[in-house]
Design a protein around this motif. Structure first.
Motif, mmCIF file in Angstrom:
data_model
loop_
_atom_site.group_PDB
_atom_site.id
_atom_site.type_symbol
_atom_site.label_atom_id
_atom_site.label_comp_id
_atom_site.label_asym_id
_atom_site.label_seq_id
_atom_site.Cartn_x
_atom_site.Cartn_y
_atom_site.Cartn_z
ATOM 1 N N ARG A 42 0.835 -1.204 0.000
ATOM 2 C CA ARG A 42 0.000 0.000 0.000
ATOM 3 C C ARG A 42 0.866 1.248 0.000
ATOM 4 N NH1 ARG A 42 -3.767 -1.106 4.915
ATOM 5 N NH2 ARG A 42 -2.193 -2.717 5.358
ATOM 6 N N LEU A 43 0.364 2.264 -0.655
ATOM 7 C CA LEU A 43 1.094 3.500 -0.884
ATOM 8 C C LEU A 43 0.566 4.596 0.038
ATOM 9 C CD1 LEU A 43 3.229 4.154 -3.066
ATOM 10 C CD2 LEU A 43 1.355 5.026 -4.469
ATOM 11 N N PHE A 44 1.458 5.373 0.662
ATOM 12 C CA PHE A 44 1.035 6.461 1.546
ATOM 13 C C PHE A 44 1.811 7.740 1.254
ATOM 14 C CE2 PHE A 44 0.110 2.498 3.694
ATOM 15 C CZ PHE A 44 -1.159 2.691 4.203
ATOM 16 N N GLU A 45 1.178 8.856 1.575
ATOM 17 C CA GLU A 45 1.809 10.163 1.373
ATOM 18 C C GLU A 45 2.741 10.517 2.522
ATOM 19 O OE1 GLU A 45 1.970 12.661 -0.937
ATOM 20 O OE2 GLU A 45 1.250 10.998 -2.178
ATOM 21 N N THR A 46 2.372 10.099 3.727
ATOM 22 C CA THR A 46 3.161 10.445 4.904
ATOM 23 C C THR A 46 3.359 9.213 5.777
ATOM 24 O OG1 THR A 46 1.257 10.921 6.302
ATOM 25 C CG2 THR A 46 2.088 12.750 4.967
ATOM 26 N N THR A 47 4.409 9.258 6.598
ATOM 27 C CA THR A 47 4.662 8.161 7.540
ATOM 28 C C THR A 47 3.505 8.067 8.533
ATOM 29 O OG1 THR A 47 7.010 8.645 7.310
ATOM 30 C CG2 THR A 47 6.386 7.188 9.105
ATOM 31 N N GLY A 48 2.989 9.212 8.950
ATOM 32 C CA GLY A 48 1.857 9.235 9.875
ATOM 33 C C GLY A 48 0.675 8.443 9.345
ATOM 34 N N GLU A 49 0.350 8.657 8.053
ATOM 35 C CA GLU A 49 -0.766 7.903 7.465
ATOM 36 C C GLU A 49 -0.433 6.411 7.378
ATOM 37 O OE1 GLU A 49 -2.543 9.961 3.852
ATOM 38 O OE2 GLU A 49 -0.932 11.345 4.406
ATOM 39 N N ALA A 50 0.822 6.110 7.112
ATOM 40 C CA ALA A 50 1.219 4.706 6.944
ATOM 41 C C ALA A 50 1.091 3.913 8.245
ATOM 42 C CB ALA A 50 2.649 4.613 6.416
ATOM 43 N N VAL A 51 1.245 4.606 9.378
ATOM 44 C CA VAL A 51 1.198 3.893 10.658
ATOM 45 C C VAL A 51 -0.103 4.152 11.423
ATOM 46 C CG1 VAL A 51 3.719 3.967 10.883
ATOM 47 C CG2 VAL A 51 2.345 5.748 11.989
ATOM 48 N N LEU A 105 -1.814 1.376 13.324
ATOM 49 C CA LEU A 105 -0.952 0.533 14.175
ATOM 50 C C LEU A 105 -0.952 1.034 15.618
ATOM 51 C CD1 LEU A 105 2.097 0.248 11.736
ATOM 52 C CD2 LEU A 105 0.145 -1.326 11.959
ATOM 53 N N HIS A 106 -0.648 0.142 16.547
ATOM 54 C CA HIS A 106 -0.583 0.521 17.958
ATOM 55 C C HIS A 106 0.843 0.713 18.456
ATOM 56 C CE1 HIS A 106 -4.313 -1.913 17.496
ATOM 57 N NE2 HIS A 106 -4.827 -0.920 18.184
ATOM 58 N N ALA A 107 1.775 0.009 17.840
ATOM 59 C CA ALA A 107 3.169 0.079 18.304
ATOM 60 C C ALA A 107 4.075 0.151 17.090
ATOM 61 C CB ALA A 107 3.507 -1.151 19.139
ATOM 62 N N VAL A 108 4.944 1.146 17.093
ATOM 63 C CA VAL A 108 5.808 1.371 15.932
ATOM 64 C C VAL A 108 7.271 1.375 16.368
ATOM 65 C CG1 VAL A 108 6.460 3.059 14.161
ATOM 66 C CG2 VAL A 108 4.042 2.625 14.640
#
Lengths: 250, 250
Positions: free
Chosen positions: A63-72, A75-78
């Motif tokens: 999947r493609l995302f514009e920002t790291t924030g959107e990509a995660v 998720l609960h833990a990064v």
């Protein structure tokens, strides 16, 4: 695929070939959730597809995302991977520690993800700030130069191994019709070889015989022989004694 | 370099590029003893040199052998890597188990080596017969496709980690001038924020105040704040209350 396996998030990946090799490394470790933030050469990328070889499904489902924030976002833990510790006040874990943590968390329904930065420079500090902890592989401090797919492989490998069923500490490749010799078969062989050694005068001193017998038995005991191997060894002893008998007769 | 680090023996490697990448993977793990048995494209190989990038010394010191037997002649313990268990009656170890075993052995002066087969087919059974044990990485059984350098990396990584000093389980990146806040500084901040919260009427019920204070303190306690961060937070509280005071006055 492993349920609850962590997502792999590539931030600003440069070469399509590396994305393909990441997909391949992931699938080796049972990972399939690949997320791409601003891949430099666009997406889909033919170089990624050819480098992925057997791991095409991972590429196709990326999947493609514009920002790291959107990509995660879901998720609960990064976890943020870095080649070297950065000047940030954050927990630093080895891949093994991160894997153990993720395994505990996914059991509790927590969804985890691991961030990897661009090939040339790694993650931006703003991306690391989104993470709960930093992951550093404890490699040779004088030469720390993993490529993107190798970094993913180490972290994915630790995750996979952390969930793998315990491996038999000294499993043997005894399969199919091959089985370990019973002790009766083994003792039968011991009797056979010791009888022949008695006959040929191998034991020069009665005093030393018990110890020499024990040493010999230990050698073969240590080999954990199969039933077939015991028969082979009995054949060897029979063959050798036949030759000796012949020589004696001649 | 680690004293007594195992030798990496590549049997019939095909692509020079892969040999270079193996050298690079090795150096990441503190390994430098590279041995080549019949490299297909001859030796030295320019493709190996360019793929090794920073690990040139490993390539330059690589030794060439005609047979696997010659390549392992000076070693005491030899491990054969295979992608899948083979039909041989031999101990099968994970890379982690092999690493632990090698660490114990090298302490006792035993020299170890690890065999890797050609890219396309792996090791020949005759080479495996020279080994004391087989090493199998426990990867995704449905997709097990490591390239040569990745295989070397996993085994080398386990070897390196097995000898690495224990890592602080929750080490923090607090370095240089940055230090964790003392409890006095932290409590000073708690007093500050709680005083302001009292002043603005945040605590609507005296009954609930103790529990709300505890919850708040736990949030900040968990962050393991540095002295600098405590000052930042005090600034935040001061800033917010100034704005509130202004609004109140307006």
């Amino acid at each position: 695929m492993d349920g609850g396996a962590p997502a792999i998030v590539l931030v600003d990946p440069q070469l399509g070939e590396n994305i393909g090799m990441v997909a391949r490394a992931m699938l080796n470790c049972g990972l399939s959730d690949l997320r791409l933030v601003r891949p430099r050469d666009g997406w889909p990328n033919p170089a990624a597809i050819s480098a992925a070889s057997g791991a095409l499904a991972v590429i196709e489902n990326a999947r493609l995302f514009e920002t790291t924030g959107e990509a995660v976002a879901d998720l609960h833990a990064v976890y943020a991977t870095t080649a070297r510790p950065r000047g940030m006040n954050k927990r630093v874990l080895t891949p093994r520690m991160a894997a153990a943590e993720m395994r505990v968390q996914t059991t509790a329904g927590t969804r985890c993800g691991i961030l990897f930065g661009k090939e040339s420079k790694g993650l931006h500090n703003d991306d690391i700030a989104l993470a709960d902890a930093v992951v550093n592989a404890p490699l040779n401090p004088a030469f720390c130069s993993l490529n993107l797919a190798q970094g993913v492989l180490l972290v994915g490998y630790e995750w996979h191994v952390a969930g793998a069923p315990a491996f038999e500490p000294s499993a043997f490749l005894t399969r199919g019709t091959r089985r370990l010799a019973t002790k009766e078969e083994l003792l039968g062989f011991f009797d056979h070889i010791e009888r022949e050694l008695d006959a040929c005068g191998f034991f020069t001193s009665a005093d030393k015989r018990p110890r020499m017998v024990r040493n010999l038995r230990n050698i073969f005991q240590r080999s954990q022989l199969t039933e077939q191997e015991v028969r082979t060894l009995r054949g060897v002893v029979a063959g050798l004694t036949r030759a000796w008998m012949k020589r004696k007769r001649a």
